[in-house]
Design an enzyme around this catalytic site. Structure first.
Site, PDB file in Angstrom:
ATOM      1  N   ASP A  44      -1.029   0.188  -4.821  1.00  0.00           N
ATOM      2  CA  ASP A  44      -2.320   0.742  -5.224  1.00  0.00           C
ATOM      3  C   ASP A  44      -2.207   2.186  -5.696  1.00  0.00           C
ATOM      4  OD1 ASP A  44      -1.580   1.415  -2.653  1.00  0.00           O
ATOM      5  OD2 ASP A  44      -3.563   1.150  -1.771  1.00  0.00           O
ATOM      6  N   HIS A  72     -10.184  -2.364   6.520  1.00  0.00           N
ATOM      7  CA  HIS A  72      -9.616  -1.191   5.873  1.00  0.00           C
ATOM      8  C   HIS A  72      -9.808  -1.301   4.357  1.00  0.00           C
ATOM      9  CE1 HIS A  72      -6.295   2.022   5.755  1.00  0.00           C
ATOM     10  NE2 HIS A  72      -7.237   2.483   6.561  1.00  0.00           N
ATOM     11  N   ASP A 104       0.840  -1.197   0.000  1.00  0.00           N
ATOM     12  CA  ASP A 104       0.000   0.000   0.000  1.00  0.00           C
ATOM     13  C   ASP A 104       0.879   1.252   0.000  1.00  0.00           C
ATOM     14  OD1 ASP A 104      -1.891   2.084   0.613  1.00  0.00           O
ATOM     15  OD2 ASP A 104      -3.222   0.528   1.377  1.00  0.00           O
ATOM     16  N   SER A 135      -7.021   4.344  -1.594  1.00  0.00           N
ATOM     17  CA  SER A 135      -6.913   2.882  -1.548  1.00  0.00           C
ATOM     18  C   SER A 135      -8.226   2.173  -1.824  1.00  0.00           C
ATOM     19  CB  SER A 135      -6.372   2.432  -0.185  1.00  0.00           C
ATOM     20  OG  SER A 135      -5.047   2.851  -0.029  1.00  0.00           O
ATOM     21  N   GLU A 175      -1.514  -7.816   2.087  1.00  0.00           N
ATOM     22  CA  GLU A 175      -1.215  -6.381   2.039  1.00  0.00           C
ATOM     23  C   GLU A 175      -0.203  -5.962   3.092  1.00  0.00           C
ATOM     24  OE1 GLU A 175      -3.407  -2.015   2.420  1.00  0.00           O
ATOM     25  OE2 GLU A 175      -4.088  -3.714   3.631  1.00  0.00           O
ATOM     26  N   HIS A 227      -1.527  11.091  -1.090  1.00  0.00           N
ATOM     27  CA  HIS A 227      -1.014  10.167  -2.100  1.00  0.00           C
ATOM     28  C   HIS A 227      -0.457  10.947  -3.272  1.00  0.00           C
ATOM     29  CE1 HIS A 227      -4.136   7.008  -0.564  1.00  0.00           C
ATOM     30  NE2 HIS A 227      -3.140   7.200   0.275  1.00  0.00           N
ATOM     31  N   ASP A 279       2.066   2.625   3.709  1.00  0.00           N
ATOM     32  CA  ASP A 279       1.222   3.786   3.435  1.00  0.00           C
ATOM     33  C   ASP A 279       1.003   4.638   4.677  1.00  0.00           C
ATOM     34  OD1 ASP A 279      -1.137   5.130   1.789  1.00  0.00           O
ATOM     35  OD2 ASP A 279      -2.040   4.447   3.659  1.00  0.00           O
ATOM     36  N   HIS A 281       1.933   8.659   5.366  1.00  0.00           N
ATOM     37  CA  HIS A 281       0.955   9.686   5.727  1.00  0.00           C
ATOM     38  C   HIS A 281       1.416  10.521   6.926  1.00  0.00           C
ATOM     39  CE1 HIS A 281      -2.187   8.988   2.878  1.00  0.00           C
ATOM     40  NE2 HIS A 281      -2.386   7.725   3.240  1.00  0.00           N
TER      41      HIS A 281
END
Length: 543
Positions: free
Chosen positions: A420, A216, A103, A153, A374, A498, A379, A383
Site C-alpha cells: 500500500d 484496521h 502492508d 494505509s 494482508e 511511511h 508495517d 514503525h
C-alpha cells in the site's frame, strides 16, 4: 532444435546452481583509508590480515566459483530471455481473485527480505527470490493520497480496493470527505464501493484475512466508509467526535452493513472492538464497546443455523470442516496478532494457516471468490524500527503467497501481490557479498570511524542514541542479534513514518499482463474487475 536448446540450457544452469553451496571462510575487515582521501564510491581493496583489527568478523559465506565465469551469467540471462519469449498471455476469465497486500512492503524491504530468506538457508542471499518475485508480470504503483504526498494505509486501501483515490486517513469515501468529518462521511453519495461489493453482486464468495485487527485500515477498506480510520469501535468514535451517534464505527459496519455482513470469511485479530467493555474475551481481556453490543454473537446468530463457525485459536481453526462451513469468523487476539517471532505455533495461526483456511472455505463457491489477504505486521515492525521482525513477517507473507499458488489453478485464479505504501528503511554501505543483512556493515564511517548497520531508518523511535557529547554510540553484534533491536534512525520520532516512493506489484494468472507498467494505485481494482468480470467498468466479458 529450439526445445533441445532450452533443455540443454536448463541442465547447464541446474548444474551451475547446484554447485553454489561450496562454502569458504572469509575474513571481512574494513581497511584503513589514507588520510585526506575520500571516495563517493570506494574502490575494492585487499583485505588486511591483522587479527587485532577490532571490526574483523568471521562469516561463513556461500559462493560459487561459477559466478566468476562469463558462462554463468550468460546462461542465466539466456534462460530468462527464452522464458520471456515463451510467455503467453492468459485471457481466461478470472473465476477467483486473491489480492495479497504486504502492508508497508517497500522495494528495499523486498531486497532485504530476500537476502534474509536466502541467508536463513545457508546462501549468500542476494540471488534469492521471494515466491511472488517469480510471477511473470510486474508493475510500479504510485501511492500518494489526494491531499498528501505520502500515503497512509487508509487512503491507499480506498484506492487499491475501490478504484478511487481519497484523503489521508479516510476509508471508502471520496476526497469530498475531509478527515474527521462525520456528517460528510455518513452521506451515501460520498461512498465508494470496493471489489468485495462488485464480487458479491456477481454471486461470488468473499473474505478477508489479516495479521492485524480486522477493523484496521487495510481490511476496513474492503467494507467500511469512515472519515477517520481510528473509528474502529464506538468508543473510538466517542473519543474523536462530539456527536458519535451520526458516525457508525468500523466494527459495526463489518457485522451489520453490506458488503461486510455477507463476507464468508473473516480472519484476523481485534476481538476488543467487537465486545462490550464490561465483558472479557477468552484471554481475559476486556472489550471496548460502550453500546453493550456483542458483535461477535450478533454476527454468529445472524447466520442460518449450522452454517457459521467462530474460532479463537489455531487448533479450532484447523479442526473445521470447511466444506460444511458457509461463514467463518476467527479472531485470534484482543489486538493485532502476535509477530511470527513471538507467536506460539500450537495456539497462534500463521498467515499461511489463515490463507489455507480461507481458500478452503471459499473454493466451494460455484461462481468463484474474491479474497483479500494482508500481511499487516510488516508495517507495524517498521514503525518500531524493528527490521528483523519486519523482514521475518515479509518471509511469512511470501510463504502464504506460495501456498495460495499451490492451492489454486493459474488458469482461472488471478493472484495480485502488492504494497500500500513504502517505509523509510534503506540498505546502505558496501558490505561484502553474503554479509548478514541484519548485522553491522563490514564498512565503517570515514568520518567518525565507527561501524554502522546495513539497514537504517530516516526517522523513527529507539535505536542507539547519541552519547553525552552528541556522538554516535558504538553498535555491537549483541545488540543486532536481539529480535527487539531498534535500528538506527536519523530523525527521532515516536513512530517511524511511511515513505512516498513507488511500490511494486506482481501478478499471476488470467489477464496478469494488464498489470505491467507504471500507474496510479486506483487503477488496480479496475484491472481486477476487467479480469474477473466484476464491477461496472469494462470487463473481459463485456468489452
Amino acid at each position: 532444435m529450439f526445445l533441445q536448446f532450452c533443455f540443454v540450457l536448463s541442465l547447464l544452469l541446474c548444474y551451475v546452481l547446484g554447485h553454489q553451496n561450496q562454502e569458504f571462510l572469509q575474513y571481512l575487515v574494513e581497511p584503513e583509508e589514507p588520510r585526506g582521501e575520500r571516495h563517493v564510491h570506494p574502490p575494492p581493496v585487499s583485505l588486511p590480515t591483522d587479527e587485532k583489527e577490532t571490526l574483523r568478523q568471521k562469516r561463513l559465506i556461500s559462493a560459487s566459483e561459477y559466478e566468476k565465469t562469463a558462462q554463468f551469467w550468460n546462461v542465466g540471462a539466456q534462460l530468462k530471455l527464452k522464458e520471456q519469449l515463451l510467455k503467453r498471455t492468459n485471457r481466461n476469465v478470472a473465476k477467483n481473485v486473491i489480492f495479497f497486500l504486504g502492508d508497508g512492503m517497500s522495494i528495499p524491504t523486498l531486497a532485504a527480505s530476500r537476502m534474509y530468506l536466502g541467508q536463513m538457508h545457508g546462501h549468500t542471499g542476494e540471488e534469492t527470490q521471494l515466491s511472488f518475485e517469480e510471477f511473470p508480470d510486474v508493475g510500479l504503483v504510485k501511492t500518494y493520497c489526494v491531499d498528501k504526498q505520502v500515503a497512509d494505509s487508509a487512503c491507499s486501501a480506498t484506492a487499491y480496493l475501490t478504484g478511487v483515490k481519497a484523503n489521508y486517513a479516510t476509508i471508502g469515501v471520496t476526497a469530498a470527505v475531509k478527515y474527521n468529518n462525520c456528517v460528510d462521511s455518513s452521506d451515501p453519495k460520498n461512498h465508494v464501493q470496493s471489489i468485495m461489493s462488485w464480487a458479491q453482486a456477481a454471486g461470488k464468495g468473499t473474505g478477508i484475512v489479516t495479521t492485524t485487527r480486522v477493523t484496521h485500515a487495510s481490511p476496513a477498506g474492503t467494507y467500511a466508509h469512515v472519515a477517520n480510520r481510528d473509528w474502529e469501535s464506538d468508543a473510538d468514535v466517542e473519543a474523536k467526535v462530539e456527536d458519535s451517534s451520526q458516525c457508525q464505527d468500523i466494527a459495526s459496519q463489518l457485522v451489520r452493513n453490506e458488503p461486510g455482513k455477507n463476507f464468508n470469511v473473516i480472519l484476523g485479530g481485534g476481538r476488543r472492538k467487537f465486545i462490550p467493555k464490561n465483558e472479557k474475551d477468552v484471554s481475559g481481556k476486556p472489550g471496548q464497546r460502550m453500546d453493550s453490543a456483542n458483535l461477535i454473537s450478533e454476527w454468529f446468530y445472524s447466520k442460518p443455523m449450522g452454517t457459521a463457525r467462530y474460532v479463537t485459536n489455531k487448533r479450532d481453526l484447523m479442526g473445521i470442516n470447511f466444506n460444511e462451513t458457509e461463514y467463518l469468523m476467527g479472531l485470534f487476539n484482543s489486538d493485532h496478532l502476535k509477530y511470527h517471532m513471538d507467536s506460539d505455533p500450537s495456539e497462534d495461526p500463521s498467515l499461511s494457516d489463515l490463507t489455507y483456511a480461507a481458500i478452503k472455505s471459499l473454493e466451494k463457491h460455484r461462481n468463484g471468490f474474491v479474497l483479500f489477504i494482508e500481511g499487516g505486521k510488516i508495517d507495524l515492525a517498521h514503525h518500531e524500527t524493528k527490521a528483523r521482525k519486519s523482514l521475518d513477517e515479509t518471509v511469512q507473507f511470501s510463504e502464504a503467497v506460495l501456498l495460495a499458488t499451490q492451492l489454486t489453478n493459474s488458469d482461472n485464479t488471478l493472484i495480485v501481490v502488492t504494497a500500500d505504501h513504502s517505509h523509510v528503511m534503506s540498505l546502505a554501505g558496501y558490505s561484502k557479498r553474503g554479509h548478514d543483512i541484519l548485522d553491522i556493515s563490514d564498512s565503517i564511517s570515514d568520518v567518525d570511524k565507527k561501524a554502522y548497520t546495513t539497514l537504517s531508518y530516516a526517522n523513527g523511535p529507539g535505536g542507539p542514541g547519541p552519547d553525552e557529547k552528541g556522538h554516535r554510540r558504538n553498535i555491537t553484534q549483541q545488540m543486532v542479534k536481539n529480535k527487539e533491536f531498534q535500528y538506527p534512525k536519523m530523525v527521532p520520532l515516536k513512530y517511524e513514518t511511511h515513505g512516498g516512493d513507488d511500490v511494486a506489484l506482481f501478478a499471476y494468472g488470467p489477464w496478469s499482463h494488464l498489470f505491467g507498467g507504471m500507474y496510479e494505485q486506483n487503477v488496480i481494482p479496475h484491472l481486477i474487475g476487467y479480469a474477473a468480470c466484476i464491477g461496472d467498468g469494462l470487463t473481459a466479458c463485456k468489452r
